[in-house]
Design an enzyme around this catalytic site. Structure first.
Site, PDB file in Angstrom:
ATOM      1  N   SER A  22       0.831  -1.199   0.000  1.00  0.00           N
ATOM      2  CA  SER A  22       0.000   0.000   0.000  1.00  0.00           C
ATOM      3  C   SER A  22       0.862   1.243   0.000  1.00  0.00           C
ATOM      4  CB  SER A  22      -0.890   0.021   1.250  1.00  0.00           C
ATOM      5  OG  SER A  22      -1.577   1.252   1.384  1.00  0.00           O
TER       6      SER A  22
ATOM      7  N   TYR B 279      -2.218  -0.599  10.395  1.00  0.00           N
ATOM      8  CA  TYR B 279      -2.329  -1.017   8.993  1.00  0.00           C
ATOM      9  C   TYR B 279      -1.058  -0.645   8.230  1.00  0.00           C
ATOM     10  CZ  TYR B 279      -4.153  -1.199   4.201  1.00  0.00           C
ATOM     11  OH  TYR B 279      -4.346  -1.472   2.868  1.00  0.00           O
TER      12      TYR B 279
END
Length: 163
Positions: A55, A68
């Site tokens: 990501s 995350y």
């Protein structure tokens, strides 16, 4: 073999991230990747490819995605180390690092609900991406067109850099 699992819970304050939340986030995003690769690897032939999903959060973490972002950084390190470990088997390993992409993750607690109308507007392209806009990169990395590519991270981020 393309791999993606994701748990993302927006939490603006580290004091509100429970041990359970961080454990579940790492189990879903990192441990599951390790377990799947470990089981699949003996079945992969030379010329195979493994594609992970990291990501933009690994490079430009948002303040409310602390756990995350940590998992996505771990996925990049895992991808690069695994690529070096299994290169002699003729198996390539790369990662796709999406930027803000509209998925069910966003509306199910992955973002602060009051910020959803602006999701992705801070990118240079001034919009969020759609899942279909990631497809070509996965196809490229799975194909022999990228036969000299391993241990790389491809950003599909609407203009945010991944370096």
């Amino acid at each position: 073999m393309a791999l993606v699992a994701g748990k993302q819970v927006s939490q603006p304050d580290i004091l509100n991230i429970t041990t359970e939340q961080i454990r579940e986030t790492f189990e879903t995003n990192v441990f599951s990747l390790f377990w799947v690769v470990k089981e699949a690897l003996p079945l992969l032939l030379p010329g195979s490819t493994i594609i992970t999903t990291s990501s933009i959060q690994a490079f430009q973490p948002s303040k409310d995605l602390l756990d995350y972002a940590g998992t996505k950084s771990a996925i990049i390190a895992f991808t690069r180390a695994l690529a070096k470990q299994i290169a002699d088997k003729g198996i390539r390993v790369n990662s796709v690092a999406p930027g803000p992409i509209w998925t069910p993750l966003q509306v199910s607690g992955g973002q602060q609900q009051d910020k959803l109308p602006e999701f992705g507007l801070n990118t240079p392209l001034k919009r969020s991406g759609q899942p279909v806009e990631l497809a070509a990169v996965y196809v490229l990395l799975a194909s022999q067109e990228s036969s000299y590519t391993t241990a790389e991270v491809y950003g599909v981020t609407g203009g945010h850099h991944t370096t």
